[in-house]
Design a protein around this motif. Structure first.
Motif, PDB file in Angstrom:
ATOM      1  N   MET A 210      74.154  46.425  34.333  1.00 54.98           N
ATOM      2  CA  MET A 210      72.853  46.864  33.814  1.00 54.98           C
ATOM      3  C   MET A 210      72.957  48.285  33.290  1.00 54.98           C
ATOM      4  SD  MET A 210      70.550  44.458  34.915  1.00 54.98           S
ATOM      5  CE  MET A 210      71.265  42.910  35.412  1.00 54.98           C
ATOM      6  N   ALA A 211      72.500  48.456  32.102  1.00 54.48           N
ATOM      7  CA  ALA A 211      72.595  49.791  31.522  1.00 54.48           C
ATOM      8  C   ALA A 211      71.751  49.865  30.271  1.00 54.48           C
ATOM      9  CB  ALA A 211      74.041  50.111  31.187  1.00 54.48           C
ATOM     10  N   SER A 212      71.408  51.089  29.915  1.00 55.36           N
ATOM     11  CA  SER A 212      70.759  51.288  28.626  1.00 55.36           C
ATOM     12  C   SER A 212      71.838  51.527  27.582  1.00 55.36           C
ATOM     13  CB  SER A 212      69.821  52.485  28.702  1.00 55.36           C
ATOM     14  OG  SER A 212      70.561  53.616  29.099  1.00 55.36           O
TER      15      SER A 212
ATOM     16  N   ASP B   4      67.217  49.642  29.627  1.00 51.02           N
ATOM     17  CA  ASP B   4      67.873  48.751  30.577  1.00 51.02           C
ATOM     18  C   ASP B   4      67.097  47.437  30.683  1.00 51.02           C
ATOM     19  OD1 ASP B   4      69.375  47.695  32.553  1.00 51.02           O
ATOM     20  OD2 ASP B   4      68.643  49.020  34.137  1.00 51.02           O
TER      21      ASP B   4
ATOM     22  N   GLY C 224      74.976  53.017  29.267  1.00 53.15           N
ATOM     23  CA  GLY C 224      74.716  53.663  30.543  1.00 53.15           C
ATOM     24  C   GLY C 224      74.887  55.155  30.350  1.00 53.15           C
TER      25      GLY C 224
ATOM     26  N   LYS D 282      77.559  44.916  31.654  1.00 50.45           N
ATOM     27  CA  LYS D 282      76.428  45.841  31.502  1.00 50.45           C
ATOM     28  C   LYS D 282      75.493  45.353  30.406  1.00 50.45           C
ATOM     29  CE  LYS D 282      78.618  50.149  32.925  1.00 50.45           C
ATOM     30  NZ  LYS D 282      79.406  51.247  32.352  1.00 50.45           N
TER      31      LYS D 282
ATOM     32  N   THR E 178      69.716  41.349  31.938  1.00 48.52           N
ATOM     33  CA  THR E 178      70.831  42.110  31.380  1.00 48.52           C
ATOM     34  C   THR E 178      70.441  42.622  29.998  1.00 48.52           C
ATOM     35  OG1 THR E 178      72.324  40.611  32.518  1.00 48.52           O
ATOM     36  CG2 THR E 178      73.292  42.001  30.821  1.00 48.52           C
ATOM     37  N   THR E 179      70.701  43.886  29.774  1.00 46.16           N
ATOM     38  CA  THR E 179      70.440  44.489  28.470  1.00 46.16           C
ATOM     39  C   THR E 179      71.140  43.670  27.384  1.00 46.16           C
ATOM     40  OG1 THR E 179      70.616  46.573  29.640  1.00 46.16           O
ATOM     41  CG2 THR E 179      70.502  46.683  27.223  1.00 46.16           C
TER      42      THR E 179
END
Lengths: 294, 347
Positions: free
Chosen positions: B1-3, B29, B64, B154, B186-187
């Protein structure tokens, strides 16, 4: 597959059109091959006045003759060495050229040239390079304390014909490998890269398995090549010597038949070689024709 | 998970061809962002830059906390679904799913657990031992999705994943992708040229044109308030009618509403045009063609004095026939004003 059908105005025309090819095939391939099979069962007296049927005598004798059995082993070594060396180097070159974006065609063209050289000329080229008194390679090998002489040393002679025969075959293999590599979709490589495989791993787990039809095809073709087309290379460099060290099966057919004038035995030998090709061809058609889908 | 953050990202190809002009975009995210635009607008290039399959000429891309500009695709911890699925043809479905995990040294029991879980979610368990060529297009698509989700990356990157499927299957898979993405949180970045797919999937929509972002926003915001002529024409099907004010004024006769200064083109959605009479700009024309879609009918109307054909949507069956005269009204509240020169919306 949709096939295009051509309708001929008369029934005779299609036969007329294929006739030249058929006639050449029959006169130069089928008829001599038939003659070889026939004479492999016969014995001719020294003056060529009478021939008698001897059955499998020539074949049975061949398999008891140490010279022949030694030649089988020698040919196997030669064939394997040439196949492995020429395919291995060709694959390396194809992978290298496939990575190039712009200069790829120029390299491909240059790498194809050796294929245009006739076997005899290729043999003589390498004979010059390896010549024990004037060649460049023995001169350089001397610095490593190696006394190169393929006229006296059987191992040296074998290395010479392996190098010469491999060199000529690399071009052919290279072309097929390059085409094979180019038909592997780029996205598979990218997917594998994202899946965490480095370039080396990608090659061995993705690209190489997908090349396997090409690899198998080339293996058969190369074995055939070493069995037959290397006559010129051997004749121009070592002529089977020294002391039989490079007398492969195809060269032995020639020495026994044309030099030794033992036509019965020579014919039997060529029939055995013919059977070998037939087996290889059957294998090729059965397995290579199954395509891998991308 | 992340932007995912893009700052001033540019892509210039050899020979000075600019594919992406300094572009900024932040993807939160768990968000599903759809990049949409016509062929050659740079959407796929942008996605491949995020994946690490294309180099970045300028700017930074971070996933991220990390700036990933110099990282290999493998190090970015993203998964990608390709348009042609890019399944490894010589491996079974199971091996396809395992490949990425094995390369990362995931323990055997963890691999099995994840593969079985993904196969269950995507309903491909019966095919695990088959080769990709033994599967249908839809099944291959699922395997490609499976290969992405077993990795638990991610971010997911989708490169037109549905364009090789037939229309019906595409609709089904669209819903499944949406459902899956919602549950996995999930992004995701999704590239498509299909505006319907874009509208229905996106949390946020990015409309691209010529290597630039035209507009970013919730799909319905873009539909309601397109920021430019390009977005107005691209989002919505059938597309918005875009009419030059001057021509409209000449035929509608005087009664033009007060539009903001600078407006020289007005747009109206086909379904906002009212057949019959009412408040607004009254026009009349000849019906050239009717497309009965089922629940609604699309009328192509030629109006004397206008260069282009107008599209009208009527609910249910058309009230007129082909070659008939039809009167209709463009309600003032439904009009969008644009400036021809700048191509931008005028409010």
């Amino acid at each position: 597959m949709d096939t295009k059908r051509t309708v001929f105005p008369s029934q005779g025309l299609p036969y007329l059109l294929v006739a030249p090819q058929l006639i050449i095939t029959i006169i130069f391939f089928i008829w001599p091959a038939g003659q070889a099979v026939k004479s492999s069962f016969e014995r001719e007296d020294p003056f060529g006045l009478s021939t008698s049927f001897v059955g499998l005598l020539h074949y049975l004798r061949l398999f008891q003759e140490p010279d022949y059995l030694a030649s089988v082993g020698r040919t196997a070594l030669f064939a394997l060495a040439v196949t492995i060396i020429s395919m291995g180097l060709a694959l390396v070159l194809a992978v290298a050229v496939n990575r190039l974006i712009r200069a790829g065609t120029a390299y491909s063209t240059m790498l194809l040239w050796p294929y245009a050289v006739s076997p005899v000329v290729a043999g003589i080229l390498w004979w010059f390079i390896f010549n024990s008194s004037t060649g460049i390679l023995p001169y350089m090998l001397e610095f490593f304390g190696l006394d190169w002489n393929h006229q006296l040393n059987g191992t040296h002679a074998m290395i010479l014909i392996i190098v010469a025969a491999s060199w000529k075959q690399i071009s052919y293999n290279f072309l097929f490998f390059l085409a094979g590599l180019q038909s592997v979709p780029q996205s598979l490589n990218e997917a594998a890269a994202i899946d965490g495989a480095g370039p080396f791993k990608r090659f061995w787990t993705i690209v190489f398995p997908l090349l396997s039809p090409t690899t198998f095809f080339l293996m058969i073709v190369n074995l055939n090549y070493t069995m037959f087309d290397t006559f010129g290379v051997i004749d121009a460099t070592t002529a089977g010597g020294p002391n039989q060290a490079t007398n492969t099966l195809v060269y032995k057919v020639y020495t026994d038949g044309y030099i030794g004038l033992n036509l019965g035995s020579s014919s039997a030998q060529s029939v055995i070689l013919m059977l070998f090709v037939i087996v290889l061809t059957v294998i090729q058609f059965r397995y290579v024709e199954r395509r891998v889908q991308y | 998970m992340a932007s995912i953050d893009l700052k001033g990202v540019r892509k210039v190809y050899q020979g000075n061809v600019t594919a992406i002009h300094a572009l900024d975009l932040s993807i939160a995210d768990g968000e599903l962002v759809v990049l949409v635009g016509p062929s050659g607008c740079g959407k796929s290039t942008l996605l491949r830059m995020i994946a690490g399959l294309e180099t970045i000429t300028d700017g930074t891309i971070s996933i991220g906390e990390d700036v990933v500009n110099k990282k290999e695709p493998a190090e970015r911890d993203i998964a990608m679904v390709f348009q042609n699925y890019a399944l490894y043809p010589h491996m079974s479905v199971r091996q396809n799913l395992e490949y990425g995990l094995k390369n990362r040294g995931t323990p055997r029991d963890e691999i099995d657990r994840r593969v079985n879980e993904a196969a269950r979610i995507l309903e491909i368990t019966p095919f695990l031992d088959r080769k990709p060529r033994q599967l249908s297009g839809g099944q291959r698509q699922r395997v490609a999705m499976g290969r992405a989700i077993v990795r638990q990356p991610k971010a997911f990157l989708f490169d037109e994943p549905l364009s090789n499927l037939d229309a019906k299957l595409r609709g089904q898979m669209r819903i499944e992708i949406r459902r899956l993405q919602r549950s996995l949180k999930t992004t995701s970045v999704y590239v498509t040229h299909d505006q319907l797919e874009a509208m229905t999937l996106a949390d946020r929509l990015v409309v691209m044109n010529g290597g630039r972002i035209e507009q970013v926003g919730k799909p319905i915001e873009l539909y309601d308030k397109p920021a430019s002529l390009f977005v107005a024409g691209f989002i919505g099907s059938p597309p918005m009618n875009l009419l030059p004010i001057a021509a409209l004024q000449a035929i509608a006769g005087g009664t033009m509403p007060n539009l903001p200064t600078g407006t020289d083109i007005v747009g109206i959605r086909p379904d906002e045009v009212v057949v019959g009479s009412g408040e607004g700009i009254a026009l009349s024309g000849t019906v050239e063609l009717i497309e009965p879609v089922g629940g609604e009918s699309h009328l192509y109307v030629r109006v004397e004095g206008l260069d282009q054909t107008l599209i009208l949507v009527q609910q249910g069956r058309a009230s007129v026939g082909e070659a008939d005269k039809v009167d209709f009204v463009l309600p003032l509240a439904a009009l969008h004003g644009f400036n021809k020169e700048s191509g931008l919306r005028v409010d």
